[in-house]
Design an enzyme around this catalytic site. Structure first.
Site, PDB file in Angstrom:
ATOM      1  N   CYS A 135       2.623   1.761  -0.648  1.00 44.88           N
ATOM      2  CA  CYS A 135       3.276   0.478  -0.365  1.00 44.88           C
ATOM      3  C   CYS A 135       2.341  -0.688  -0.662  1.00 44.88           C
ATOM      4  O   CYS A 135       2.794  -1.803  -0.861  1.00 44.88           O
ATOM      5  CB  CYS A 135       3.707   0.444   1.093  1.00 44.88           C
ATOM      6  SG  CYS A 135       2.377   0.938   2.185  1.00 44.88           S
TER       7      CYS A 135
ATOM      8  N   ASN B 100       5.420   9.616   0.291  1.00 42.33           N
ATOM      9  CA  ASN B 100       4.175   9.369  -0.440  1.00 42.33           C
ATOM     10  C   ASN B 100       2.912   9.778   0.323  1.00 42.33           C
ATOM     11  O   ASN B 100       1.984  10.311  -0.268  1.00 42.33           O
ATOM     12  CB  ASN B 100       4.097   7.916  -0.918  1.00 42.33           C
ATOM     13  CG  ASN B 100       4.113   6.921   0.206  1.00 42.33           C
ATOM     14  OD1 ASN B 100       4.748   7.131   1.224  1.00 42.33           O
ATOM     15  ND2 ASN B 100       3.399   5.831   0.050  1.00 42.33           N
TER      16      ASN B 100
ATOM     17  N   GLU C 282       8.422  -0.408   8.179  1.00 44.21           N
ATOM     18  CA  GLU C 282       7.297  -0.522   7.240  1.00 44.21           C
ATOM     19  C   GLU C 282       7.890  -0.308   5.856  1.00 44.21           C
ATOM     20  O   GLU C 282       8.214   0.817   5.489  1.00 44.21           O
ATOM     21  CB  GLU C 282       6.246   0.558   7.552  1.00 44.21           C
ATOM     22  CG  GLU C 282       5.633   0.477   8.932  1.00 44.21           C
ATOM     23  CD  GLU C 282       4.798  -0.780   9.131  1.00 44.21           C
ATOM     24  OE1 GLU C 282       4.398  -1.410   8.134  1.00 44.21           O
ATOM     25  OE2 GLU C 282       4.559  -1.142  10.295  1.00 44.21           O
TER      26      GLU C 282
HETATM   27  P1  NAD Z   1      13.238   5.866   1.194  1.00 49.08           P
HETATM   28  O1  NAD Z   1      13.644   4.625   1.886  1.00 49.08           O
HETATM   29  O2  NAD Z   1      14.065   6.357   0.055  1.00 49.08           O
HETATM   30  O3  NAD Z   1      13.140   7.088   2.216  1.00 49.08           O
HETATM   31  C1  NAD Z   1      12.365   6.993   3.379  1.00 49.08           C
HETATM   32  C2  NAD Z   1      12.999   7.863   4.454  1.00 49.08           C
HETATM   33  O4  NAD Z   1      14.255   7.288   4.805  1.00 49.08           O
HETATM   34  C3  NAD Z   1      13.286   9.297   4.012  1.00 49.08           C
HETATM   35  O5  NAD Z   1      13.022  10.174   5.091  1.00 49.08           O
HETATM   36  C4  NAD Z   1      14.774   9.261   3.711  1.00 49.08           C
HETATM   37  O6  NAD Z   1      15.393  10.519   3.835  1.00 49.08           O
HETATM   38  C5  NAD Z   1      15.268   8.295   4.766  1.00 49.08           C
HETATM   39  N1  NAD Z   1      16.548   7.640   4.485  1.00 49.08           N
HETATM   40  C6  NAD Z   1      17.056   7.292   3.284  1.00 49.08           C
HETATM   41  N2  NAD Z   1      18.264   6.713   3.451  1.00 49.08           N
HETATM   42  C7  NAD Z   1      18.509   6.671   4.787  1.00 49.08           C
HETATM   43  C8  NAD Z   1      19.582   6.181   5.597  1.00 49.08           C
HETATM   44  N3  NAD Z   1      20.657   5.631   5.052  1.00 49.08           N
HETATM   45  N4  NAD Z   1      19.479   6.292   6.927  1.00 49.08           N
HETATM   46  C9  NAD Z   1      18.383   6.845   7.497  1.00 49.08           C
HETATM   47  N5  NAD Z   1      17.356   7.353   6.782  1.00 49.08           N
HETATM   48  C10 NAD Z   1      17.417   7.258   5.444  1.00 49.08           C
HETATM   49  O7  NAD Z   1      11.714   5.652   0.737  1.00 49.08           O
HETATM   50  P2  NAD Z   1      10.786   6.627  -0.094  1.00 49.08           P
HETATM   51  O8  NAD Z   1      11.244   6.618  -1.520  1.00 49.08           O
HETATM   52  O9  NAD Z   1      10.588   7.921   0.591  1.00 49.08           O
HETATM   53  O10 NAD Z   1       9.415   5.818   0.040  1.00 49.08           O
HETATM   54  C11 NAD Z   1       9.133   4.743  -0.774  1.00 49.08           C
HETATM   55  C12 NAD Z   1       9.290   3.411  -0.074  1.00 49.08           C
HETATM   56  O11 NAD Z   1       8.596   3.409   1.168  1.00 49.08           O
HETATM   57  C13 NAD Z   1       8.653   2.302  -0.904  1.00 49.08           C
HETATM   58  O12 NAD Z   1       9.439   1.147  -0.861  1.00 49.08           O
HETATM   59  C14 NAD Z   1       7.328   2.091  -0.200  1.00 49.08           C
HETATM   60  O13 NAD Z   1       6.729   0.837  -0.436  1.00 49.08           O
HETATM   61  C15 NAD Z   1       7.714   2.289   1.223  1.00 49.08           C
HETATM   62  N6  NAD Z   1       6.527   2.592   2.028  1.00 49.08           N
HETATM   63  C16 NAD Z   1       6.085   1.642   2.898  1.00 49.08           C
HETATM   64  C17 NAD Z   1       4.925   1.877   3.639  1.00 49.08           C
HETATM   65  C18 NAD Z   1       4.396   0.850   4.610  1.00 49.08           C
HETATM   66  O14 NAD Z   1       3.486   1.183   5.371  1.00 49.08           O
HETATM   67  N7  NAD Z   1       4.906  -0.376   4.626  1.00 49.08           N
HETATM   68  C19 NAD Z   1       4.243   3.083   3.480  1.00 49.08           C
HETATM   69  C20 NAD Z   1       4.736   4.016   2.579  1.00 49.08           C
HETATM   70  C21 NAD Z   1       5.881   3.770   1.855  1.00 49.08           C
END
Ligand code: NAD
Length: 497
Positions: free
Chosen positions: A284, A152, A250
């Site tokens: 988020c 995002n 996060e």
């Molecule tokens: P996601 O968890 O699907 O993916 C995030 C990252 O994790 C990607 O690089 C993905 O390839 C990787 N990933 C996925 N499965 C994995 C695994 N099994 N092992 C290791 N890596 C893996 O999240 P998304 O859809 O890209 O982002 C959305 C989520 O992120 C939402 O829940 C949002 O709230 C959260 N987010 C949180 C913050 C914060 O600061 N707290 C900021 C931005 C987004």
């Protein structure tokens, strides 16, 4: 039409393309922008092993902090010089309006400047150790750290982590989201030009369940810093625990926007629009629950409805566009399913509610900005949509607003809007969230710790907290007066400990 391939950046250069590649789409047009590598378990093993050699060489980890400062500030200057290219790329790969990306990316160099300054100025401690003993505490880098980032805010989130990790002297292996990895994959060259030694910043791409998993499960890593969903955290946490690898997480949120009667309705609506629809609701801290006091509810609802209907959904490259696409067809479907469940639970759609298009071909993953009047225990009021579908909830009192605000498993951000000074402090103090804004939403700064409570996360990005989380404390005890006489004959008062 041939599209570019952007490979992994390893040891100071792009690697050859992998046999299998992943297409990266422009979500606003569904056209491919580039392909990226998949990275196998064997490749990850080799990258981590070389990264350790680089760490142990000391060419970054043992560098004088003034030299790390110089490299990171030069990287910041270079990023500012090339920021226009990054803005276009970020807009193309996320589908977010260019005006948002311009505003967001113009601040990203500040993270490099802040953490460079911390590297240069951070001081150790001397403890009040008993006797003629000097005890110094210094912070040393962890080793090879793994950063896993979401789609995002691709560049901002990666840079928050990269800047802190590099400033502290670590070797960084970063894996951006496979959905929007291109801006991060371009950072390698920029850091090299800034003077970062080869092999200190390694950028790999691939699917989360493959490459991300191989990275997080590698027994030789020293830390994982993940921004993503709770499910992803749960997938990596057991192995990290077994390997004694610390995790910063996060995760998601369900931020309440608490709107009290002392606030002008016009301001309340503007607050809700920004909190709810920036990034098409894909942040988020999206203000996805509008908790509105009944004294202003009807006036608020009427104006909100009017303003949301007038939002300009369109081509993200158009300067006038206010709402871009969401990231994928799956995200559109997730939004649709939330709307369906919300109406099934008695919710009333105020505006929006479905997929939309911006051109005759119907290409692109667009969802209408949507407001649904609902109740506090509905699926929409409790679970993260990560899209432009916002719950509107009428509340009868301050207590009810606080109770609903605290009523989900998430606790990342929250905003309190009131002109009553005592109410602002009272409510902010009672809200369970890692970050509470008063009369603001989603304000952030590299110096301000960022992270959630409950299922929203562990640890912090930003600030001294983030810098220190990329270090470990080393205690040095220097004796200048305690004689080692313990086993001499007839020694009275020999010191132990
Ligand atoms: P996601 O968890 O699907 O993916 C995030 C990252 O994790 C990607 O690089 C993905 O390839 C990787 N990933 C996925 N499965 C994995 C695994 N099994 N092992 C290791 N890596 C893996 O999240 P998304 O859809 O890209 O982002 C959305 C989520 O992120 C939402 O829940 C949002 O709230 C959260 N987010 C949180 C913050 C914060 O600061 N707290 C900021 C931005 C987004």
């Amino acid at each position: 039409m041939s599209i570019p391939h952007i490979s992994n950046w390893i040891d100071g250069q792009y690697t050859p393309p992998s046999a299998a590649t992943i297409p990266v789409l422009n979500p606003a047009t569904e056209t491919p922008l580039a392909t990226i590598n998949t990275t196998s378990a064997e490749d990850i093993d080799s990258i981590i092993s070389t990264s350790w050699q680089t760490f142990n060489s000391g060419k970054w980890s043992a560098l004088d902090s003034s030299e790390r400062f110089a490299v990171l500030t030069k990287a910041s200057t270079l990023l500012r010089t090339h920021i226009t290219d990054f803005i276009s790329l970020e807009t193309a790969q996320t589908g977010r309006p260019i005006r948002e990306m311009r505003a967001q990316l113009s601040r990203v160099p500040e993270w490099l400047e802040y953490f460079a300054s911390l590297a240069r100025t951070h001081e150790g401690r001397v403890t009040p150790f008993k006797g003629p003993v000097l005890n110094t505490l210094t912070r040393v880098p962890l080793g090879v750290v793994v950063l896993i980032t979401p789609y995002n805010h691709p560049l901002l989130i990666a840079m928050k982590k990269i800047a802190a990790a590099l400033a502290a002297g670590n070797i960084v292996v970063v894996k951006p989201s496979e959905l929007a990895p291109l801006s991060v994959l371009k950072l390698g060259k920029l850091f090299k030009e800034a003077g970062l030694p080869d092999g200190v910043l390694q950028i790999v791409s691939g699917y989360g369940a493959e490459t991300g998993k191989y990275l997080c499960e590698h027994p030789r890593i020293s830390k994982i810093d993940l921004t993503g969903g709770f499910g992803t955290y749960r997938a990596i946490a057991p192995v990290a625990a077994m390997n004694m690898v610390p995790v910063t997480a996060e995760l998601g949120g369900k931020a309440p926007v608490c709107l009290f009667p002392s606030v002008d309705v016009d301001v309340a609506v503007k607050a809700a629009l920004f909190a709810g629809f920036i990034a098409s609701g894909q942040t988020c801290v999206t203000g996805s629950r509008l908790l509105v006091h009944e004294d202003i509810y009807e006036a608020f609802k009427e104006l909100l409805d009017k303003r949301v209907r007038a939002l300009r959904v369109g081509d993200p490259m158009d300067e006038k566009t206010q709402i871009g696409s969401v990231i994928s067809a799956a995200a559109v479907e997730r939004c649709r399913a939330f709307v369906e469940r919300a109406t099934g639970e008695g919710g009333k759609i105020l505006c929006g509610g479905g997929r939309t298009t911006i051109n005759a071909e119907g290409k692109g993953f667009f969802f209408e900005p949507t407001i649904i009047e609902t109740h506090s225990t509905s699926d929409l009021a409790r679970n993260e949509v990560f899209g432009p579908v916002i719950a509107l909830i009428k509340c009868s009192s301050e207590d009810e607003i606080v109770r609903i605000a605290n009523g989900t498993s998430y606790a990342l951000g929250a905003s309190v809007w009131t002109n009553d000074f005592t109410q602002a402090h009272r409510v902010a103090g009672r809200i369970e969230a890692g970050i509470v804004w008063i009369n603001g939403h989603h304000l952030n700064d590299p110096s301000s710790p960022w992270g959630g409570f409950k299922e929203s996360g562990l640890g912090k990005e930003n600030g001294v907290e983030a810098y220190e989380s990329y270090t470990k404390v080393k205690s040095m005890v220097v004796n200048y007066g305690v004689a080692p006489v313990w086993f001499d004959e007839e020694v009275a008062g020999a010191r132990y400990g």
